[in-house]
Design an enzyme around this catalytic site. Structure first.
Site, PDB file in Angstrom:
ATOM      1  N   HIS A 165       0.818  -1.219   0.000  1.00 44.39           N
ATOM      2  CA  HIS A 165       0.000   0.000   0.000  1.00 44.39           C
ATOM      3  C   HIS A 165       0.848   1.264   0.000  1.00 44.39           C
ATOM      4  O   HIS A 165       0.378   2.339  -0.412  1.00 44.39           O
ATOM      5  CB  HIS A 165      -0.921   0.001   1.222  1.00 44.39           C
ATOM      6  CG  HIS A 165      -2.190   0.774   1.036  1.00 44.39           C
ATOM      7  ND1 HIS A 165      -2.254   1.965   0.336  1.00 44.39           N
ATOM      8  CD2 HIS A 165      -3.467   0.529   1.440  1.00 44.39           C
ATOM      9  CE1 HIS A 165      -3.484   2.421   0.348  1.00 44.39           C
ATOM     10  NE2 HIS A 165      -4.252   1.566   0.997  1.00 44.39           N
ATOM     11  N   THR A 268     -24.432   8.224  -2.207  1.00 43.29           N
ATOM     12  CA  THR A 268     -24.403   6.763  -2.153  1.00 43.29           C
ATOM     13  C   THR A 268     -23.360   6.285  -1.159  1.00 43.29           C
ATOM     14  O   THR A 268     -23.583   5.313  -0.412  1.00 43.29           O
ATOM     15  CB  THR A 268     -24.110   6.188  -3.549  1.00 43.29           C
ATOM     16  OG1 THR A 268     -25.192   6.506  -4.430  1.00 43.29           O
ATOM     17  CG2 THR A 268     -23.929   4.674  -3.499  1.00 43.29           C
ATOM     18  N   ASP A 387     -11.531  -5.883 -17.772  1.00 43.79           N
ATOM     19  CA  ASP A 387     -11.676  -6.929 -18.791  1.00 43.79           C
ATOM     20  C   ASP A 387     -10.305  -7.218 -19.392  1.00 43.79           C
ATOM     21  O   ASP A 387      -9.731  -6.382 -20.091  1.00 43.79           O
ATOM     22  CB  ASP A 387     -12.654  -6.445 -19.862  1.00 43.79           C
ATOM     23  CG  ASP A 387     -12.875  -7.458 -20.971  1.00 43.79           C
ATOM     24  OD1 ASP A 387     -12.267  -8.548 -20.935  1.00 43.79           O
ATOM     25  OD2 ASP A 387     -13.648  -7.149 -21.895  1.00 43.79           O
TER      26      ASP A 387
END
Length: 462
Positions: A165, A268, A387
Site C-alpha cells: 500500500h 451513495t 476486462d
C-alpha cells in the site's frame, strides 16, 4: 463447505519491464505514502469465467498475460521496484527501480468448484487463500507486487494481485489494472485498444509545509485481527444494496437529519457506509454504553489546494474518523444517525482536507483497540470493468480484509448504481449480519411511520 480440491502451482517466473526500457529511478515517499509503510499488503482477487480448453489458455492467454504485464510495468515501474530507506538516512524512504527489477508471476491450477469459490454466499475464507500470492521478503527492502493466475480447467480463471500500500492507493491500483487489462486485450486480439491515461509520478505535487512526514513515518504496524485462516467458522460473504434500495435510503435521511444541524450531501457513499456500519454493530452485539468507531478513507486529490491531478500515482488519501454511541446506532433510527455523522465528517473536508492531520495518528491508535470498523475500497471504483480480453470479472474480492477487520465496499456488478458490501466474520456473526441487513432495510424504510411495500426491491446474498 466445498470438499477439498487439488491445487498445484505449475510455474513460477519473473516479469519485468522490457530490458533497457527504463533508466534507474528513485521516487521519494510522501507523508501520504509512509502512513502505509508498516501495514499489511493489499490482496485483490478477480474471478473470470473461462470455459475454453486448457490448451488455449496455456498457449495463448498465459503468454498474453505475461507480455501485457511487462508492458504495464513499463508505465507503472514503481510496482517492479523496491521500497527502501534513502541512502544515508534512517527516517526517509523511497522506491528504487533498476533495470532488471521484476515481479513474481505464479501460474497455478485448481480442481475445485469455481462457481462456489467465486460466489457471494458465505464460504470459508481459508478456501480462497491458495489463490493469493505472497510478496517475498528481500532483506531490508520491501518488494512491491506479486501476481498469481489460477486456472480452473474448463470453468474459470482467478487473477490475484498483492501489492504494498505504500506504493499507491486504490486509485493508483485501478490505473495499473486498467493499463494491464488494456494491454492484455490488445495482445489477445492483435488490435489496438484505448490506452488509459499516463500516470503522473511527480511527487512535488504533494507539499508538506507542516512536517507531517516525520509524524506518519513513526506509525507502527496496524492492529491485526486474529488470523484463523484454517478455522471452518470464519467465512467471507458479499451483500448487495440495489440502486432502488439506495434511493429509498437516501430519501429517508434528509428529512430526519437536517433538523437545525449542518446540512450534508446524502450520497451513495454516505448511505452505504452508514447501513453497513449499523448492521455490523447490531450483528456483533456491541454494548449500548460503548462508543463505536468507523474509519474510512477520503481521496484528497481534488480537495488539496492546489489540487492534485487525477492521474497522480501514489497515495493521496486521508483517514476520516466517526464516533457514535452504540445505543444510538442500535435504536430504530440508527441508520439516520450514522448517515448524519458520516455525512458531516465529509462536509468538514471542504474547508481544509488536512485541518486535523496531526491528529490522524492519535485517532487511529485510540480507535483500533476498540474494534473500529474500517472500510476498504469505494463505490467509486469500477473494478468490474477490468476486462483482460475474455469478459468482465464475475466476482472481485479483497481477501486482505480478513486481517484488518475491514469491510469491502464497491460498485455492484449486476445492478448499475448498486453497491456490494463484503465481509469476513465468524459464521455465526455473518448469519446475524445477514439477518440485520434484511431486517434493517425493512425497518429504516418504514421508520417514519409510512408503510411501504419493498418486497420487490429486496435483494440479498447470504
Amino acid at each position: 463447505m466445498a470438499s477439498p480440491a487439488a491445487f498445484s502451482v505449475r510455474e513460477r517466473s519473473q516479469v519485468s519491464p522490457a530490458t533497457g526500457s527504463l533508466l534507474e529511478t528513485t521516487l521519494p515517499l510522501t507523508f501520504f505514502d509512509v502512513m502505509w509503510l508498516n501495514r499489511d499488503p493489499v490482496e485483490r482477487l478477480f474471478f473470470y469465467r473461462f470455459p475454453d480448453p486448457t490448451c488455449n489458455f496455456m498457449q495463448a492467454v498465459v503468454p498474453a498475460l505475461k507480455s501485457s504485464l511487462s508492458v504495464a510495468l513499463q508505465s507503472f515501474y514503481p510496482f517492479a521496484g523496491r521500497i527502501r530507506r534513502c541512502p544515508g538516512c534512517c527516517d526517509k524512504y523511497e522506491i528504487h527501480y533498476v533495470d532488471g527489477d521484476s515481479v513474481s508471476f505464479a501460474l497455478a491450477e485448481h480442481g475445485g468448484d469455481f462457481e462456489y469459490l467465486s460466489g457471494s454466499h458465505a464460504r470459508n475464507v481459508s478456501e480462497l487463500l491458495p489463490l493469493i500470492p505472497r510478496i517475498a521478503e528481500s532483506g531490508d527492502d520491501r518488494l512491491s507486487l506479486a501476481v498469481q493466475v489460477t486456472l480452473f480447467p474448463d470453468r474459470g480463471v482467478a487473477v490475484a494481485v498483492t501489492f504494498h500500500h505504500a506504493v499507491c492507493d486504490g486509485t493508483g491500483f485501478k490505473q495499473f489494472m486498467a493499463s494491464w487489462a488494456s494491454a492484455c486485450r490488445s495482445a489477445l486480439s492483435g488490435q489496438e485498444v484505448a490506452v488509459p491515461p499516463t500516470p503522473l509520478f511527480d511527487k512535488t505535487v504533494i507539499t508538506d509545509p507542516r512536517g507531517l512526514y516525520a509524524v506518519f513515518s513513526k506509525m507502527g504496524p496496524r492492529r491485526r485481527v486474529a488470523e484463523e485462516d484454517s478455522a471452518t467458522d470464519v467465512v467471507s460473504a458479499t451483500f448487495t444494496l440495489r440502486r432502488e434500495q439506495i434511493r429509498l435510503l437516501k430519501d429517508l435521511v434528509p428529512a430526519k437529519a437536517e433538523q437545525g444541524k449542518t446540512p450534508f450531501h446524502c450520497s451513495t457513499v454516505v448511505v452505504a457506509f452508514a447501513f453497513a456500519w449499523v448492521c455490523h454493530v447490531r450483528a456483533r452485539g456491541h454494548g449500548s454504553d460503548r462508543i463505536t468507531h468507523f474509519i474510512f478513507m477520503a481521496d484528497c486529490r481534488g480537495r488539496l489546494r492546489p489540487s492534485v491531478p487525477a492521474e497522480y500515482f501514489g497515495n493521496c488519501v486521508r483517514p476520516c474518523f466517526v464516533d457514535v454511541k452504540a445505543e444510538d446506532l442500535i435504536r430504530r433510527d440508527g441508520f439516520v444517525v450514522a448517515s448524519a455523522a458520516i455525512g458531516r465528517v465529509i462536509e468538514e473536508l471542504k474547508a481544509d482536507v488536512l485541518h486535523d492531520a496531526e491528529e490522524w495518528r492519535g485517532g487511529a491508535q485510540a480507535a483500533m483497540p476498540e474494534q473500529a470498523l474500517t472500510v476498504a475500497g469505494s463505490p467509486k471504483f469500477s473494478v468490474y470493468d477490468t476486462d483482460m480480453g475474455w469478459g468482465r470479472p464475475n466476482k472481485v474480492e479483497v481477501t486482505s480484509i480478513r486481517t484488518s477487520g475491514a469491510i469491502l465496499v464497491g460498485k455492484s456488478r449486476e445492478d448499475e448504481g448498486g453497491v456490494e458490501i463484503g465481509l469476513v466474520l465468524p459464521r455465526n456473526e455473518m448469519e446475524e449480519f445477514g439477518t440485520q441487513f434484511l431486517g434493517s432495510l425493512k425497518l429504516v424504510i418504514c421508520c417514519d411511520g409510512a408503510v411501504r411495500s419493498i418486497n420487490s426491491y429486496l435483494y440479498i446474498y447470504c
